[in-house]
Design a protein around this motif. Structure first.
Motif, short mmCIF file in Angstrom:
data_model
loop_
_atom_site.label_atom_id
_atom_site.label_comp_id
_atom_site.label_asym_id
_atom_site.label_seq_id
_atom_site.Cartn_x
_atom_site.Cartn_y
_atom_site.Cartn_z
N TYR A 1 8.09 40.99 -11.35
CA TYR A 1 9.14 41.47 -10.45
C TYR A 1 8.57 42.00 -9.15
O TYR A 1 8.98 41.59 -8.06
CB TYR A 1 10.00 42.52 -11.16
N ILE B 1 13.81 33.48 -12.58
CA ILE B 1 13.90 34.83 -12.01
C ILE B 1 13.55 34.81 -10.53
O ILE B 1 14.27 35.36 -9.68
CB ILE B 1 12.98 35.80 -12.79
N ASP C 1 16.91 40.18 -18.00
CA ASP C 1 15.77 39.45 -18.56
C ASP C 1 15.79 39.69 -20.07
O ASP C 1 15.47 40.77 -20.54
CB ASP C 1 14.50 40.02 -17.90
N MET D 1 20.62 41.25 -13.02
CA MET D 1 19.70 40.26 -13.57
C MET D 1 19.19 40.78 -14.92
O MET D 1 18.50 41.81 -14.95
CB MET D 1 18.55 39.99 -12.60
N CYS E 1 17.72 44.79 -11.80
CA CYS E 1 17.01 44.01 -12.83
C CYS E 1 16.81 44.87 -14.07
O CYS E 1 16.36 46.01 -13.97
CB CYS E 1 15.65 43.56 -12.33
#
Lengths: 462, 462
Positions: B187, B159, B267, B265, B233
């Motif tokens: 983050y 990440i 996760d 992104m 994200c």
């Protein structure tokens, strides 16, 4: 955002392109795994496909990867790792009692007695205690505080983390970091990534790649014109030059760091790889403390070690540590916070490090085998070091310094003028890189790890 | 450089101080291991010392660390890891043949057949092939290319690496990254470290922490005034909110990313942690491809997975991977260069990942035990999720959404006005952080992982 109009409709390119990505990442160079290695992999493939060449094998010498070159793991280390991975084996008679004892101690220090739990971000406490005890033994009793030990994901991780803490300022106030040339390219890569200013100081090939304080002063004074030099990085034993610094040299460096108000970073991952008879490893910490409180209470320093080199060669486990001396407590709190973001270094690597700093003792059952294996590995490395030097020096156009320590040699290769001229006009390589050109075109069996030319018309490769 | 004159002699301070260290590092916050955890550790110590409190135990719920909480490792995984660590065990009858087969395959793919060798920086090739095959099975046959798989040191590593590639520009052109609030603080920490602009979008507590595209649009439009938003994200299943996104929601998010030209992104480290009966995990990759070539050939995406969560909970091994979709080939070359600087992810973590993506099959001897253990772990996690929700909702002043997935709940705690007032005047805590104050002063058994207040006068903690 790159946009093109197609049939009147604006056409968007990629969100992420070479033009709009992080410019610091673009500036990173990492020759150890760069174009020459890629060419070597291609040559290997060609050989497998039956393409005839004047040689039958590629020996990749671009990185110190002992196990990949056939070095066998040390039995004791692997026994304990197996026990930690699968604790049911603790009931197995095949494993010696000291291996079980070490495994039990590590498991007891793990959350839920499992190496699958996270550890404290700074590393497992009892392992940091063992590291501190190891440093004290190594340095003849000079105290080491486990609170100043940070375990890491290999030494690279710790080095990059320390550099990250040290970088600040803009323009002429930007942090400058002094690194040796020839260098281990982690340093230049990390500095490019962090946007720090790289300050080159040159090791003296004619003096067996020795470090001279006059050269440090020259480099520092020049750099002060355009940046704020705050850090001095030393690799001892040298990577990729294989020299081992004398005690006198280390004293000079420490005095220089104090006078010039520089943070010292001592990369000592090859501390057990010393082969030349007249050489001995002196840790920067020991010399610092033996120079008296004027130095030992003021000079800020980080020293790095790893499980990847020495007799272990366990690169794949990514184990390592750094010891911090005289770090400002507020900065240390920031460091603890920073490492916590990545949660913790891998536990198998931490466990391995624990065994390295706390090996079998004379009264323990694994001692004899461990010592035999360890001695054999170091003897083989010493023999190879001598052999490499001798053979290089028999080849016309190649000269090579004695390999005093570490795992590398950095010979000088004098290229024929014709090759240099050809490199200059060859479009597929950057002009003025005849050393790179040479390796890729003429398919040397040795692969460059470092392409910084020391003098014009010569180049140095490993 | 801080200097003070003492007796006419300029006295230098430390080279590295809080004032002159990297300012981005100072901005990093990481509550998961911050002051509340430190206070919890102190309380544990006080309990051990016999100090009387209205409770006898501290349960640290600040991090998803399954083994530390007593979850047992899966036998098959640990057997193979022991075999890889100490290959002499390959001759031992105690180990099942499928465990040996997996270990042999991994060892054959390692340099010198040792997990102590470095691997390719992108990860061992046959493991990347196994990861790609796993993704294809998971996503109903949608192709996955091993060249687009990058193994990593836990998901955190991947990440941070992707964010690093994406950050550029200065001032109003600085890259903005959209993250969910409540968030997993990796983050915000990584964005502070990289000097990127954090763009908060809020999940809706009243809709079971659901994500709404209207809120994404609001956050994006506001952010466009002061930065260049380029990244979105998503955490699904949610950390720390425990929601599982519907297929419709994922489609909306993908459409939004395409329209607004954002890099996605995803996760997805909790992809096997889904407990609620009406919920199912949909991978972003699968939904993207099922939306047709208009999306699957354009939307740039990275998806992250890890060995630390799901049924394995093997956090300590730091294993993980990311899959990249539609990444510009030139950027990919830069990424390969960047990861090579850190040499390679730890091999034990890579090996573990290989077993996770390539578990025992019905015709193999370990299948029954493996399946039994896996099912038992997931059932226990589901039971705990339900129990946590139920118990929280019985406490006056606490309300809690159903835990659909992941490993966390994010209850709302309504603080008494008196506590809020006291926090405001209390000097040892930052004013206006009554949630933090509450945890540290009143010694809650639960520890906050995230202190971002969702509404004034309430706070949410885990």
């Amino acid at each position: 955002m790159s946009q093109q109009a197609v049939d009147g409709v604006p056409r968007r390119g990629k969100v992420l392109t070479l033009d709009n990505m992080n410019p610091n990442v673009k500036r990173v160079e990492y020759a150890v795994r760069g174009p020459i290695v890629q060419r070597a992999v291609q040559i290997e493939k060609e050989l497998r496909e039956g393409i005839k060449k004047p040689f039958t094998e590629v020996i990749k010498a671009n990185i110190g990867d002992a196990h990949a070159m056939g070095q066998k793991p040390i039995t004791f280390l692997r026994q304990v790792l197996a026990l930690c991975s699968y604790p049911e084996l603790l009931e197995d008679d095949k494993f010696p009692s000291d291996a079980k004892k070490r495994a039990r101690r590590i498991l007891e220090a793990c959350g839920g007695h499992s190496i699958g739990a996270y550890s404290a971000s700074q590393g497992i406490e009892c392992i940091r205690q063992d590291v501190a005890a190891f440093i004290e033994r190594r340095d003849g009793g000079i105290p080491s505080n486990p609170d100043n030990i940070f375990l890491s994901t290999g030494a690279s991780d710790a080095i990059v983390t320390m550099l990250k803490l040290l970088v600040c300022g803009e323009g002429r106030d930007r942090t400058g970091v002094m690194i040796s040339i020839p260098q281990y390219p982690l340093y230049s890569a990390a500095l490019a990534d962090l946007g720090a200013v790289q300050i080159n100081y040159y090791l003296d090939e004619d003096k067996c790649w020795g470090l001279d304080v006059t050269e440090l002063k020259r480099a520092l004074n020049e750099a002060r014109q355009h940046c704020d030099p705050r850090v001095l990085c030393i690799i001892n034993p040298g990577n990729p030059t294989g020299q081992v610094q004398s005690r006198k040299c280390i004293e000079d460096v420490i005095r220089f760091a104090k006078e010039e108000h520089l943070f010292l970073m001592a990369d000592e991952v090859y501390q057990e790889n010393v082969y030349a008879e007249n050489c001995k490893f002196h840790s920067f910490k020991k010399v610092l403390f033996e120079m008296g409180p004027e130095f030992s209470s003021t000079v800020e320093m980080a020293s790095f070690h790893s499980t990847s080199k020495c007799y272990m060669g366990e690169c794949g486990f990514r184990g390592g540590y750094m010891e911090l001396i005289n770090l400002d407590p507020e900065v240390k709190a920031q460091l603890i916070k920073l490492v916590s973001v990545r949660l913790c270094p891998p536990i198998p690597g931490q466990a391995l490090l624990d065994l390295v700093v706390n090996p079998p003792q004379p009264n323990e059952p694994s001692y004899t085998t461990f010592t035999k294996e360890r001695t054999a590995v170091l003897a083989t490395l010493a023999e190879k070091a001598q052999l490499t030097e001798q053979i290089f020096n028999t080849v016309p156009g190649i000269t090579c310094n004695p390999v005093q320590g570490a795992m590398y040699t950095f010979p000088r290769i004098t290229l024929p003028q014709k090759a240099i001229d050809e490199a200059k006009v060859c479009s597929i390589y950057t002009p003025h890189q005849p050393d790179l050109f040479d390796c890729t075109k003429y398919e040397f069996v040795c692969v460059c790890v470092n392409r910084k030319r020391v003098r014009s018309q010569t180049c140095s490769t490993v």
